[in-house]
Design an enzyme around this catalytic site. Structure first.
Site, PDB file in Angstrom:
ATOM      1  N   ARG A 100     -13.363  -8.703   0.298  1.00 38.86           N
ATOM      2  CA  ARG A 100     -12.401  -8.486   1.388  1.00 38.86           C
ATOM      3  C   ARG A 100     -11.954  -7.012   1.421  1.00 38.86           C
ATOM      4  O   ARG A 100     -11.627  -6.425   0.396  1.00 38.86           O
ATOM      5  CB  ARG A 100     -11.186  -9.399   1.192  1.00 38.86           C
ATOM      6  N   VAL A 101     -11.962  -6.440   2.597  1.00 37.87           N
ATOM      7  CA  VAL A 101     -11.444  -5.079   2.795  1.00 37.87           C
ATOM      8  C   VAL A 101     -10.310  -5.187   3.806  1.00 37.87           C
ATOM      9  O   VAL A 101     -10.441  -5.867   4.831  1.00 37.87           O
ATOM     10  CB  VAL A 101     -12.565  -4.148   3.306  1.00 37.87           C
ATOM     11  N   GLY A 102      -9.201  -4.522   3.517  1.00 35.83           N
ATOM     12  CA  GLY A 102      -8.061  -4.577   4.428  1.00 35.83           C
ATOM     13  C   GLY A 102      -8.058  -3.412   5.409  1.00 35.83           C
ATOM     14  O   GLY A 102      -9.072  -2.751   5.643  1.00 35.83           O
ATOM     15  N   ASP A 103      -6.889  -3.151   5.950  1.00 35.86           N
ATOM     16  CA  ASP A 103      -6.739  -2.079   6.938  1.00 35.86           C
ATOM     17  C   ASP A 103      -6.716  -0.681   6.308  1.00 35.86           C
ATOM     18  O   ASP A 103      -7.061   0.306   6.948  1.00 35.86           O
ATOM     19  CB  ASP A 103      -5.427  -2.276   7.711  1.00 35.86           C
ATOM     20  N   GLY A 119      -3.189  -6.705   6.303  1.00 36.96           N
ATOM     21  CA  GLY A 119      -4.169  -5.802   6.882  1.00 36.96           C
ATOM     22  C   GLY A 119      -4.932  -6.381   8.059  1.00 36.96           C
ATOM     23  O   GLY A 119      -5.307  -5.652   8.983  1.00 36.96           O
ATOM     24  N   GLY A 121       1.252  -4.036   4.769  1.00 32.69           N
ATOM     25  CA  GLY A 121       1.445  -5.416   5.199  1.00 32.69           C
ATOM     26  C   GLY A 121       0.097  -6.101   5.362  1.00 32.69           C
ATOM     27  O   GLY A 121      -0.908  -5.645   4.810  1.00 32.69           O
ATOM     28  N   THR A 154       0.838  -1.195   0.000  1.00 31.54           N
ATOM     29  CA  THR A 154       0.000   0.000   0.000  1.00 31.54           C
ATOM     30  C   THR A 154       0.870   1.240   0.000  1.00 31.54           C
ATOM     31  O   THR A 154       1.947   1.218   0.577  1.00 31.54           O
ATOM     32  CB  THR A 154      -0.812  -0.008   1.311  1.00 31.54           C
TER      33      THR A 154
END
Ligand code: ASP
Length: 343
Positions: free
Chosen positions: A231-234, A257, A255, A203
């Site tokens: 899916r959603v990450g950080d 998430g 990294g 990211t």
């Protein structure tokens, strides 16, 4: 007495010219105590260097800190050769590119989009969510509708190179998003190679302080390659992938998430800085928390944090080596390798 009056007149004139002429303030502020590191821009990874350069143009011209970070992260978003952000990002396991982004300033104003498809600049949509809606986060179909209603154009984000890499991955369709393999998926000249491993995910998180000391940050990504649909990450989650508080500092992450969300990672780093802890140590303490809570599998995880305090001091720390970050100020333009838990 005369001397004192003369001194006061001179200092008042000097200060007035500094405060009323943004350009000279930007140029001269390196001499002011407490402002010696402003303005400054830092961002994750080697590719942050060109993004910083774009953000610097805005900040150096006396521009707004959010305009700067937005302009900066739009560079990798528009770069089809960057397979972890925006256009040309690696798709999910169904072959769809879905993007996550957020933006925040030091007054806790923030906006975010997640699971957004077909829009090259999710960061600009996130900014509009912040500025034009009473909400903070829009996702999926709603985020797309909002973007289209605000003049953004639908585009195909799946480039032939990303599609090829996805088809290659489909042959085994092995999904184990446990670690970045940075040293394998970067060539020596810094460009990314395909596909490098099944876990490519990097990211851009950018943090900045402008000449007047205002802080801002932006974070944008295509997330973990070959992720489950939806899916959603950080990265778009305020407090996880990005947190900015002008009274304490700013932090961002890259990294895996899921580990960053679990620990509210960037918020945790900022809260440590609020207690007076330096950016590098603050990042290290949160990495340590992740490592210790994952004792059995820490060797297979990668998370890196990057932080900036209100004085313009910065630092970074990661679980694994090869987490790099880029710094731009009047004094330097450099890419550093962060210290890491495992050497
Ligand atoms: N943190 C991002 C995510 O999990 C990916 C990355 O930065 O490597 O979506």
């Amino acid at each position: 007495m005369f001397l004192r009056r003369k001194f006061l007149q001179t200092s008042a004139a000097g200060l007035a010219s500094l405060f009323f002429n943004k350009k000279s303030f930007a140029a001269a502020n390196t001499a002011l105590p407490g402002y010696k590191s402003h303005p400054i821009i830092i961002s994750t990874w080697d590719f942050g260097k060109v993004a910083n350069a774009e953000a610097w143009k805005v900040i150096n011209a006396g521009g707004n800190v959010l305009d700067a970070v937005e302009a900066g992260v739009k560079v990798p978003e528009a770069d089809p050769k960057n397979h972890t952000v925006g256009l040309g990002g690696f798709p999910d396991r169904d072959g769809k590119v879905t993007l996550d982004a957020c933006i925040m300033d030091g007054n806790l104003n923030c906006g975010s989009v997640a699971f957004l498809e077909n829009i090259v600049h999710p960061i600009s949509v996130a900014r509009l969510v912040m500025e034009k809606t009473p909400h903070i986060m829009l996702v999926g179909e709603g985020a797309l509708q909002f973007a289209l209603a605000n003049g953004f154009k639908k585009e195909n984000l799946l480039t032939p190179a990303s599609e090829k890499a996805w088809k290659e991955w489909l042959k085994t369709a092995k999904y184990e998003p446990v670690i970045n393999i940075e040293n394998q998926h970067y060539k020596k000249d810094g460009s990314q190679q395909l596909p490098g491993g099944p876990f490519n995910h990097d990211t851009i998180g950018m943090l900045a302080i402008d000449a007047s000391g205002k802080m801002g940050g932006a974070c944008t990504t295509s997330g973990a390659a070959w992720k489950m649909r939806g899916r959603v990450g950080d990265s778009p989650i305020i407090g996880a992938g990005l947190y900015v508080d002008g009274e304490a500092g700013a932090a961002t992450s890259s990294g895996l998430g899921e580990e960053v969300i679990r620990t509210c990672g960037s918020h945790a780093v900022v809260e440590l800085m609020r207690q007076g802890i330096k950016p590098l140590t603050a990042c290290k303490k949160v990495v340590e928390r992740i490592v210790k809570r994952n004792a059995a599998k820490a060797q297979t995880l990668q998370v890196g944090f990057l932080a900036l305090n209100t004085k313009g001091e910065y630092g970074a720390f990661a679980i694994q080596k090869d987490f790099t970050y880029s710094v731009k100020s009047a004094a330097e333009e450099k890419v550093y390798e962060a210290e890491s838990w495992f050497k």
